[in-house]
Motif scaffolding. Structure first.
Motif, PDB file in Angstrom:
ATOM      1  N   TYR A 181       2.261   9.282  -4.230  1.00 50.28           N
ATOM      2  CA  TYR A 181       2.390  10.287  -5.277  1.00 50.28           C
ATOM      3  C   TYR A 181       3.632  10.018  -6.117  1.00 50.28           C
ATOM      4  CZ  TYR A 181       5.539  12.204  -1.742  1.00 50.28           C
ATOM      5  OH  TYR A 181       6.533  12.355  -0.817  1.00 50.28           O
ATOM      6  N   TRP A 182       3.688  10.695  -7.272  1.00 55.50           N
ATOM      7  CA  TRP A 182       4.852  10.627  -8.159  1.00 55.50           C
ATOM      8  C   TRP A 182       5.818  11.734  -7.791  1.00 55.50           C
ATOM      9  CZ3 TRP A 182       5.312   6.563 -11.252  1.00 55.50           C
ATOM     10  CH2 TRP A 182       4.173   5.915 -11.701  1.00 55.50           C
ATOM     11  N   LYS A 183       7.110  11.419  -7.798  1.00 53.57           N
ATOM     12  CA  LYS A 183       8.141  12.420  -7.592  1.00 53.57           C
ATOM     13  C   LYS A 183       9.314  12.040  -8.491  1.00 53.57           C
ATOM     14  CE  LYS A 183      10.920  14.663  -4.065  1.00 53.57           C
ATOM     15  NZ  LYS A 183      11.299  14.646  -2.651  1.00 53.57           N
ATOM     16  N   ASP A 184       9.546  12.833  -9.528  1.00 50.79           N
ATOM     17  CA  ASP A 184      10.611  12.575 -10.491  1.00 50.79           C
ATOM     18  C   ASP A 184      10.539  11.151 -11.051  1.00 50.79           C
ATOM     19  OD1 ASP A 184      11.562  15.124 -10.014  1.00 50.79           O
ATOM     20  OD2 ASP A 184      12.918  14.464  -8.436  1.00 50.79           O
ATOM     21  N   ARG A 185       9.385  10.779 -11.560  1.00 49.68           N
ATOM     22  CA  ARG A 185       9.140   9.484 -12.194  1.00 49.68           C
ATOM     23  C   ARG A 185       9.278   8.299 -11.245  1.00 49.68           C
ATOM     24  NH1 ARG A 185      12.635   8.806 -17.165  1.00 49.68           N
ATOM     25  NH2 ARG A 185      11.376   6.945 -17.313  1.00 49.68           N
ATOM     26  N   ARG A 223      -0.257   3.447 -12.649  1.00 51.76           N
ATOM     27  CA  ARG A 223      -0.502   4.441 -13.695  1.00 51.76           C
ATOM     28  C   ARG A 223      -1.932   4.367 -14.208  1.00 51.76           C
ATOM     29  NH1 ARG A 223       5.039   3.690 -16.306  1.00 51.76           N
ATOM     30  NH2 ARG A 223       6.196   5.372 -15.312  1.00 51.76           N
ATOM     31  N   ALA A 224      -2.501   3.174 -14.227  1.00 53.33           N
ATOM     32  CA  ALA A 224      -3.883   2.997 -14.678  1.00 53.33           C
ATOM     33  C   ALA A 224      -4.892   3.360 -13.595  1.00 53.33           C
ATOM     34  CB  ALA A 224      -4.102   1.556 -15.129  1.00 53.33           C
ATOM     35  N   GLY A 225      -4.421   3.658 -12.381  1.00 56.46           N
ATOM     36  CA  GLY A 225      -5.314   4.082 -11.306  1.00 56.46           C
ATOM     37  C   GLY A 225      -5.972   2.937 -10.572  1.00 56.46           C
ATOM     38  N   LYS A 226      -5.433   1.737 -10.648  1.00 58.92           N
ATOM     39  CA  LYS A 226      -6.049   0.571 -10.007  1.00 58.92           C
ATOM     40  C   LYS A 226      -5.388   0.311  -8.663  1.00 58.92           C
ATOM     41  CE  LYS A 226      -7.506  -1.282 -14.306  1.00 58.92           C
ATOM     42  NZ  LYS A 226      -7.603  -2.392 -15.192  1.00 58.92           N
ATOM     43  N   ILE A 227      -5.623   1.227  -7.736  1.00 52.93           N
ATOM     44  CA  ILE A 227      -4.980   1.161  -6.420  1.00 52.93           C
ATOM     45  C   ILE A 227      -5.965   1.618  -5.349  1.00 52.93           C
ATOM     46  CG2 ILE A 227      -3.980   3.455  -6.734  1.00 52.93           C
ATOM     47  CD1 ILE A 227      -1.610   2.456  -5.063  1.00 52.93           C
ATOM     48  N   ASN A 228      -5.863   1.000  -4.161  1.00 55.91           N
ATOM     49  CA  ASN A 228      -6.683   1.374  -3.019  1.00 55.91           C
ATOM     50  C   ASN A 228      -5.784   1.411  -1.784  1.00 55.91           C
ATOM     51  OD1 ASN A 228      -8.640   1.827  -1.142  1.00 55.91           O
ATOM     52  ND2 ASN A 228      -9.616  -0.171  -1.336  1.00 55.91           N
ATOM     53  N   VAL A 229      -5.676   2.564  -1.147  1.00 58.38           N
ATOM     54  CA  VAL A 229      -4.795   2.726   0.019  1.00 58.38           C
ATOM     55  C   VAL A 229      -5.563   3.022   1.302  1.00 58.38           C
ATOM     56  CG1 VAL A 229      -2.821   3.469  -1.345  1.00 58.38           C
ATOM     57  CG2 VAL A 229      -4.387   5.176  -0.455  1.00 58.38           C
ATOM     58  N   GLY A 237       2.674  14.385  -9.458  1.00 57.23           N
ATOM     59  CA  GLY A 237       1.296  14.504  -9.020  1.00 57.23           C
ATOM     60  C   GLY A 237       0.858  13.425  -8.054  1.00 57.23           C
ATOM     61  N   GLU A 238      -0.369  13.572  -7.654  1.00 54.63           N
ATOM     62  CA  GLU A 238      -0.986  12.719  -6.657  1.00 54.63           C
ATOM     63  C   GLU A 238      -1.492  11.427  -7.293  1.00 54.63           C
ATOM     64  OE1 GLU A 238      -1.925  12.622  -2.565  1.00 54.63           O
ATOM     65  OE2 GLU A 238      -1.099  14.302  -3.645  1.00 54.63           O
ATOM     66  N   ILE A 239      -1.235  10.294  -6.669  1.00 58.57           N
ATOM     67  CA  ILE A 239      -1.767   9.019  -7.127  1.00 58.57           C
ATOM     68  C   ILE A 239      -3.016   8.683  -6.333  1.00 58.57           C
ATOM     69  CG2 ILE A 239      -1.340   6.550  -7.316  1.00 58.57           C
ATOM     70  CD1 ILE A 239       1.651   7.257  -7.646  1.00 58.57           C
ATOM     71  N   SER A 240      -2.876   8.654  -5.006  1.00 56.59           N
ATOM     72  CA  SER A 240      -3.994   8.294  -4.150  1.00 56.59           C
ATOM     73  C   SER A 240      -3.778   8.893  -2.764  1.00 56.59           C
ATOM     74  CB  SER A 240      -4.101   6.770  -4.054  1.00 56.59           C
ATOM     75  OG  SER A 240      -5.233   6.408  -3.334  1.00 56.59           O
ATOM     76  N   THR A 241      -4.891   9.222  -2.088  1.00 49.87           N
ATOM     77  CA  THR A 241      -4.844   9.805  -0.754  1.00 49.87           C
ATOM     78  C   THR A 241      -5.694   8.959   0.184  1.00 49.87           C
ATOM     79  OG1 THR A 241      -4.672  11.982  -1.750  1.00 49.87           O
ATOM     80  CG2 THR A 241      -5.202  11.917   0.567  1.00 49.87           C
ATOM     81  N   ASN A 242      -5.228   8.787   1.391  1.00 53.73           N
ATOM     82  CA  ASN A 242      -5.954   8.034   2.409  1.00 53.73           C
ATOM     83  C   ASN A 242      -6.671   9.018   3.328  1.00 53.73           C
ATOM     84  OD1 ASN A 242      -6.907   6.228   4.250  1.00 53.73           O
ATOM     85  ND2 ASN A 242      -4.922   5.431   4.859  1.00 53.73           N
ATOM     86  N   ARG A 243      -7.898   9.377   2.971  1.00 53.72           N
ATOM     87  CA  ARG A 243      -8.656  10.328   3.787  1.00 53.72           C
ATOM     88  C   ARG A 243      -9.103   9.699   5.104  1.00 53.72           C
ATOM     89  NH1 ARG A 243     -13.163  12.349  -0.074  1.00 53.72           N
ATOM     90  NH2 ARG A 243     -13.034  10.193  -0.750  1.00 53.72           N
ATOM     91  N   LYS A 244      -9.205   8.388   5.125  1.00 51.90           N
ATOM     92  CA  LYS A 244      -9.613   7.674   6.329  1.00 51.90           C
ATOM     93  C   LYS A 244      -8.586   7.849   7.457  1.00 51.90           C
ATOM     94  CE  LYS A 244     -11.206   2.988   7.312  1.00 51.90           C
ATOM     95  NZ  LYS A 244     -11.294   1.643   6.747  1.00 51.90           N
ATOM     96  N   ALA A 245      -7.307   7.978   7.098  1.00 51.07           N
ATOM     97  CA  ALA A 245      -6.245   8.140   8.110  1.00 51.07           C
ATOM     98  C   ALA A 245      -6.396   9.458   8.850  1.00 51.07           C
ATOM     99  CB  ALA A 245      -4.870   8.062   7.452  1.00 51.07           C
ATOM    100  N   GLY A 246      -6.750  10.521   8.156  1.00 47.98           N
ATOM    101  CA  GLY A 246      -6.942  11.811   8.807  1.00 47.98           C
ATOM    102  C   GLY A 246      -8.128  11.820   9.735  1.00 47.98           C
ATOM    103  N   SER A 265      -3.151  11.662 -12.801  1.00 45.06           N
ATOM    104  CA  SER A 265      -2.139  12.704 -12.857  1.00 45.06           C
ATOM    105  C   SER A 265      -1.248  12.543 -14.085  1.00 45.06           C
ATOM    106  CB  SER A 265      -1.295  12.661 -11.601  1.00 45.06           C
ATOM    107  OG  SER A 265      -0.628  11.425 -11.527  1.00 45.06           O
ATOM    108  N   VAL A 266      -0.502  13.584 -14.357  1.00 40.43           N
ATOM    109  CA  VAL A 266       0.453  13.572 -15.453  1.00 40.43           C
ATOM    110  C   VAL A 266       1.596  12.641 -15.084  1.00 40.43           C
ATOM    111  CG1 VAL A 266       2.009  15.008 -16.802  1.00 40.43           C
ATOM    112  CG2 VAL A 266      -0.161  15.942 -16.030  1.00 40.43           C
ATOM    113  N   ARG A 267       2.094  11.923 -16.049  1.00 42.53           N
ATOM    114  CA  ARG A 267       3.172  10.979 -15.790  1.00 42.53           C
ATOM    115  C   ARG A 267       4.404  11.721 -15.263  1.00 42.53           C
ATOM    116  NH1 ARG A 267       6.014   7.099 -20.251  1.00 42.53           N
ATOM    117  NH2 ARG A 267       7.432   6.105 -18.825  1.00 42.53           N
TER     118      ARG A 267
END
Length: 156
Positions: A112-116, A40-46, A7-16, A2-4
Motif C-alpha cells: 500500500y501507499w503511505k505518505d507517497r 502506479r500503473a497496477g502491473k504487480i502480482n503479490v 491507499g491499497e496497491i495489492s492484497t495477497n488473499r492467498k496468504a489468509g 488508488s489515489v496517488r
C-alpha cells in the motif's frame, strides 16, 4: 487503482487462506524508479510473495513487478528480482527467531501507499492443513447463510 499517495496497491488473499497469521509487521521496500512507475500503473502480482531473513537483512521474493514499457532496456528492472525490506533491528530479530524456532514463514499480506511511499505488510504465518482450510470455508458458508436469513426476516 488508488489515489496517488494513499491507499491499497495489492492484497495477497492467498496468504489468509493458506496461513494462520499470528503477527504483522509494516516495512518499507527498496525500489527502483521504473518499479514505482509500474506499481502506479497496477502491473504487480503479490500472490506468491514471501520474505526471508538473510545475513541480518530481510528480502522479499516472488513479488512480480512488470518492467516499465517505455524505459530503456539497460535502465529497466527485472520482474522477479529480490527486493530488500527496511525494518528495525529488533523486528528483524523477531522475524529471524520465528523462522528458526517455530518454523514459520513470512508471507506478504498487502502492499500500500503511505505518505507517497510504498509500504508492505508481512506476517508471521504458520501453514494451515487441508482440514483447517475446509473448516474456514464451512464457517464462511454458514455465516453467509445466516446473513441471508437475517435479511429475509427483516424484509417482512
Amino acid at each position: 487503482m488508488s489515489v496517488r499517495g494513499s491507499g491499497e496497491i495489492s492484497t495477497n488473499r492467498k496468504a489468509g487462506r493458506d496461513f494462520h497469521i499470528s503477527d504483522k509487521f509494516e516495512a518499507g521496500i527498496e525500489l527502483k524508479g521504473t518499479e514505482v512507475k509500474s506499481i502506479r500503473a497496477g502491473k504487480i502480482n503479490v500472490s506468491d510473495a514471501f520474505a526471508r531473513v538473510e545475513k541480518g537483512q530481510v528480502f522479499l521474493y516472488g513479488c512480480n513487478i512488470q518492467p516499465w514499457e517505455t524505459a530503456a532496456e539497460w535502465f529497466n528492472h527485472t520482474a522477479q528480482r529480490p527486493r530488500r525490506l527496511l525494518l528495525h533491528k529488533q523486528e528483524i530479530f523477531k522475524l529471524e527467531q520465528a523462522m528458526a524456532l517455530q518454523g514459520c514463514t513470512l508471507p506478504l499480506l498487502r502492499m500500500y501507499w503511505k505518505d507517497r511511499r510504498v509500504k508492505v505488510e508481512i506476517g508471521i504465518g504458520k501453514g494451515k492443513t487441508h482440514s483447517d482450510q475446509r473448516h474456514d470455508l464451512k464457517k464462511k458458508v454458514e455465516l453467509r447463510e445466516a446473513q441471508r436469513e437475517i435479511q429475509r426476516f427483516n424484509r417482512k
